[in-house]
Design a protein around this motif. Structure first.
Motif, mmCIF file in Angstrom:
data_model
loop_
_atom_site.group_PDB
_atom_site.id
_atom_site.type_symbol
_atom_site.label_atom_id
_atom_site.label_comp_id
_atom_site.label_asym_id
_atom_site.label_seq_id
_atom_site.Cartn_x
_atom_site.Cartn_y
_atom_site.Cartn_z
ATOM 1 N N ASP A 103 4.765 36.534 72.634
ATOM 2 C CA ASP A 103 5.445 37.823 72.713
ATOM 3 C C ASP A 103 4.520 38.834 73.366
ATOM 4 O OD1 ASP A 103 7.388 39.802 72.194
ATOM 5 O OD2 ASP A 103 6.145 40.491 70.537
ATOM 6 N N THR A 136 14.958 45.950 61.170
ATOM 7 C CA THR A 136 15.132 45.474 62.535
ATOM 8 C C THR A 136 14.662 46.388 63.645
ATOM 9 O OG1 THR A 136 17.381 45.378 61.639
ATOM 10 C CG2 THR A 136 16.812 43.822 63.351
ATOM 11 N N TRP A 181 12.512 42.417 65.117
ATOM 12 C CA TRP A 181 13.677 41.554 64.925
ATOM 13 C C TRP A 181 13.215 40.211 64.384
ATOM 14 C CZ3 TRP A 181 13.478 37.891 69.035
ATOM 15 C CH2 TRP A 181 12.713 38.273 70.118
ATOM 16 N N SER A 182 14.136 39.477 63.763
ATOM 17 C CA SER A 182 13.784 38.321 62.926
ATOM 18 C C SER A 182 12.995 37.241 63.667
ATOM 19 C CB SER A 182 15.039 37.726 62.311
ATOM 20 O OG SER A 182 15.868 37.198 63.327
ATOM 21 N N LYS A 183 13.347 36.928 64.905
ATOM 22 C CA LYS A 183 12.640 35.876 65.633
ATOM 23 C C LYS A 183 11.191 36.293 65.908
ATOM 24 C CE LYS A 183 13.079 32.910 69.663
ATOM 25 N NZ LYS A 183 13.822 32.618 70.870
ATOM 26 N N LEU A 184 11.003 37.554 66.230
ATOM 27 C CA LEU A 184 9.663 38.066 66.511
ATOM 28 C C LEU A 184 8.812 38.079 65.238
ATOM 29 C CD1 LEU A 184 7.846 39.389 68.658
ATOM 30 C CD2 LEU A 184 8.807 41.578 67.975
ATOM 31 N N CYS A 185 9.365 38.554 64.138
ATOM 32 C CA CYS A 185 8.620 38.597 62.879
ATOM 33 C C CYS A 185 8.296 37.200 62.376
ATOM 34 C CB CYS A 185 9.399 39.365 61.826
ATOM 35 S SG CYS A 185 9.134 41.137 61.956
ATOM 36 N N SER A 186 9.189 36.260 62.577
ATOM 37 C CA SER A 186 8.890 34.892 62.131
ATOM 38 C C SER A 186 7.755 34.297 62.959
ATOM 39 C CB SER A 186 10.132 34.012 62.205
ATOM 40 O OG SER A 186 10.556 33.857 63.540
ATOM 41 N N ARG A 187 7.648 34.650 64.234
ATOM 42 C CA ARG A 187 6.502 34.218 65.044
ATOM 43 C C ARG A 187 5.208 34.813 64.522
ATOM 44 N NH1 ARG A 187 8.207 35.370 71.022
ATOM 45 N NH2 ARG A 187 10.056 34.100 71.069
#
Length: 153
Positions: free
Chosen positions: A35, A114, A118-124
């Motif tokens: 990212d 959010t 956002w969820s995909k970024l935070c999970s990374r």
């Protein structure tokens, strides 16, 4: 005859620890750098910097361990071992600090919502922090094994 400490420099267990450190620090670095927004937060930049130091350190020591294992010669000079211990000690505490700060900032961003993460970024970010914790654990274990060996030299 010196005692053989599993996990000390030049053993196959040390090679496994170094390979694990390399894999986990590279994974942490990779997932953080996928990212482009990681530089917005100081703790994320700190994690990237520390993992960028841990990865070549671990690769270098893995090469030394591989050479020692395959050529059956153990590098048992006190000065070399002391340099490895100090380097591991410093990098393990830096990686622990980076992993903790990244995990706390990521937790804060998840709780805020959010607009910031956002969820995909935070999970990374969470996965990167987890990989940094695993890298720290292996690095600290390696430090303790080498520290255990130092008095016998």
């Amino acid at each position: 005859m010196m005692e053989q400490v599993p996990g000390a420099l030049g053993t196959s267990a040390s090679l496994a620890l170094r390979l694990g450190q390399t894999i986990f620090s590279s994974a942490s670095l990779l997932f953080m750098c996928l990212d482009v927004e990681f530089y917005n937060y100081t703790s994320f930049s700190y994690l990237v910097t520390v993992m960028a130091l841990v990865t070549p350190w671990s690769v270098s020591l893995a090469l030394i361990d591989a050479y020692s294992v395959f050529m059956k010669c153990l590098p048992r000079q006190p000065r070399v071992l002391l340099i490895v211990i100090v380097g591991d000690w410093a990098l393990s505490f830096l990686s622990l600090a980076a992993a903790c700060s990244t995990a706390s900032v990521t937790s804060l961003l998840v709780n805020v919502g959010t607009p910031y993460c956002w969820s995909k970024l935070c999970s990374r970010y969470q996965f990167s922090a987890a990989m940094a914790f695993l890298s720290w654990f292996l690095s600290f274990a390696s430090t303790l094994f080498n520290l255990w060996l130092l008095p016998s030299l």
